[in-house]
Design a protein around this motif. Structure first.
Motif, PDB file in Angstrom:
ATOM      1  N   CYS A 135     -66.878  -5.195 -75.499  1.00 48.31           N
ATOM      2  CA  CYS A 135     -65.598  -4.491 -75.520  1.00 48.31           C
ATOM      3  C   CYS A 135     -64.505  -5.397 -74.950  1.00 48.31           C
ATOM      4  O   CYS A 135     -64.709  -6.099 -73.963  1.00 48.31           O
ATOM      5  CB  CYS A 135     -65.675  -3.202 -74.702  1.00 48.31           C
ATOM      6  SG  CYS A 135     -66.795  -1.966 -75.395  1.00 48.31           S
ATOM      7  N   CYS A 147     -67.343   1.532 -71.934  1.00 49.71           N
ATOM      8  CA  CYS A 147     -67.771   2.208 -73.156  1.00 49.71           C
ATOM      9  C   CYS A 147     -67.903   3.694 -72.871  1.00 49.71           C
ATOM     10  O   CYS A 147     -68.516   4.099 -71.883  1.00 49.71           O
ATOM     11  CB  CYS A 147     -69.108   1.635 -73.625  1.00 49.71           C
ATOM     12  SG  CYS A 147     -69.735   2.407 -75.135  1.00 49.71           S
ATOM     13  N   CYS A 152     -65.158   1.811 -77.308  1.00 44.31           N
ATOM     14  CA  CYS A 152     -64.649   0.982 -76.220  1.00 44.31           C
ATOM     15  C   CYS A 152     -63.368   1.591 -75.661  1.00 44.31           C
ATOM     16  O   CYS A 152     -62.530   2.096 -76.391  1.00 44.31           O
ATOM     17  CB  CYS A 152     -64.370  -0.436 -76.704  1.00 44.31           C
ATOM     18  SG  CYS A 152     -65.857  -1.411 -77.008  1.00 44.31           S
TER      19      CYS A 152
END
Length: 196
Positions: A135, A147, A152
């Motif tokens: 992410c 997350c 994300c």
């Protein structure tokens, strides 16, 4: 010949009686004497006995025969879940065992944002599909990647965390609400033609 016939006539009841006694279930009969002859009399229905079958319980007499209840009769053992296998019925309780699959067996935990789902101690679980390493954030100096439910997102670093906004005209750069903010060095400066 007459003696032989008489002898057989006298012994026939004995052999018949013996045959009846051999056919009778000894666990559900008792020996009694009737008119000078021994015979077996059926015990009352419901009398406890042992039918000799380890798969049955609560054995009782009925019409001179011993029979028990098969607690596993009609029981079909099935797997309790995808990380379990079908067990075996216990004739003493009528309850199926509940064995688990080996750890690492493939499964599906039903959560859309997990992957590589496997069984552990009979429970299915997977890894988060997006991790911090995958992410990205817009302002890494003042944000941390995370997350949430497979998507994300980011969380802000504490306000006051040192950063650099990349603007040479600012100073004392600090994080504020996930953004890097500096003080404008020229905000209070008045430039004139003579200023150098």
């Amino acid at each position: 010949a007459t003696v032989s016939v008489l002898y057989w006539h006298l012994l026939t009841p004995f052999f018949r009686s013996k045959k009846r006694n051999e056919d009778a279930d000894p666990g559900c009969h008792k020996v009694v004497c009737d008119n000078g002859r021994c015979s077996q009399e059926a015990l009352p229905t419901g009398s406890p006995c042992n039918d000799g079958n380890p798969q049955t319980r609560n054995d009782v007499c009925g019409l001179g025969k011993c029979a028990g209840t098969d607690l596993c009769g009609g029981v079909v053992c099935t797997a309790a879940g995808q990380c379990h296998v079908a067990g075996v019925c216990n004739p003493q309780t009528g309850i199926c065992s509940d064995p688990t699959k080996p750890d690492g067996s493939l499964c599906n935990d039903g959560v859309p944002y997990t992957s590589d789902d496997t069984c552990t101690a009979g429970v299915c679980g997977g890894n988060i599909a997006c991790g911090d390493a995958l992410c990205k954030v817009d302002h890494p100096q003042c944000q941390l990647p995370t997350c949430s439910h497979g998507s994300c997102s980011s969380i802000s670093k504490p306000d006051g965390t040192l950063c650099d906004d990349g603007d040479r005209n600012t100073g004392s750069d600090r994080c504020l609400g996930g953004q890097c903010v500096g003080s404008d060095r020229c905000a209070a400066v008045i430039c004139s033609a003579q200023s150098r």
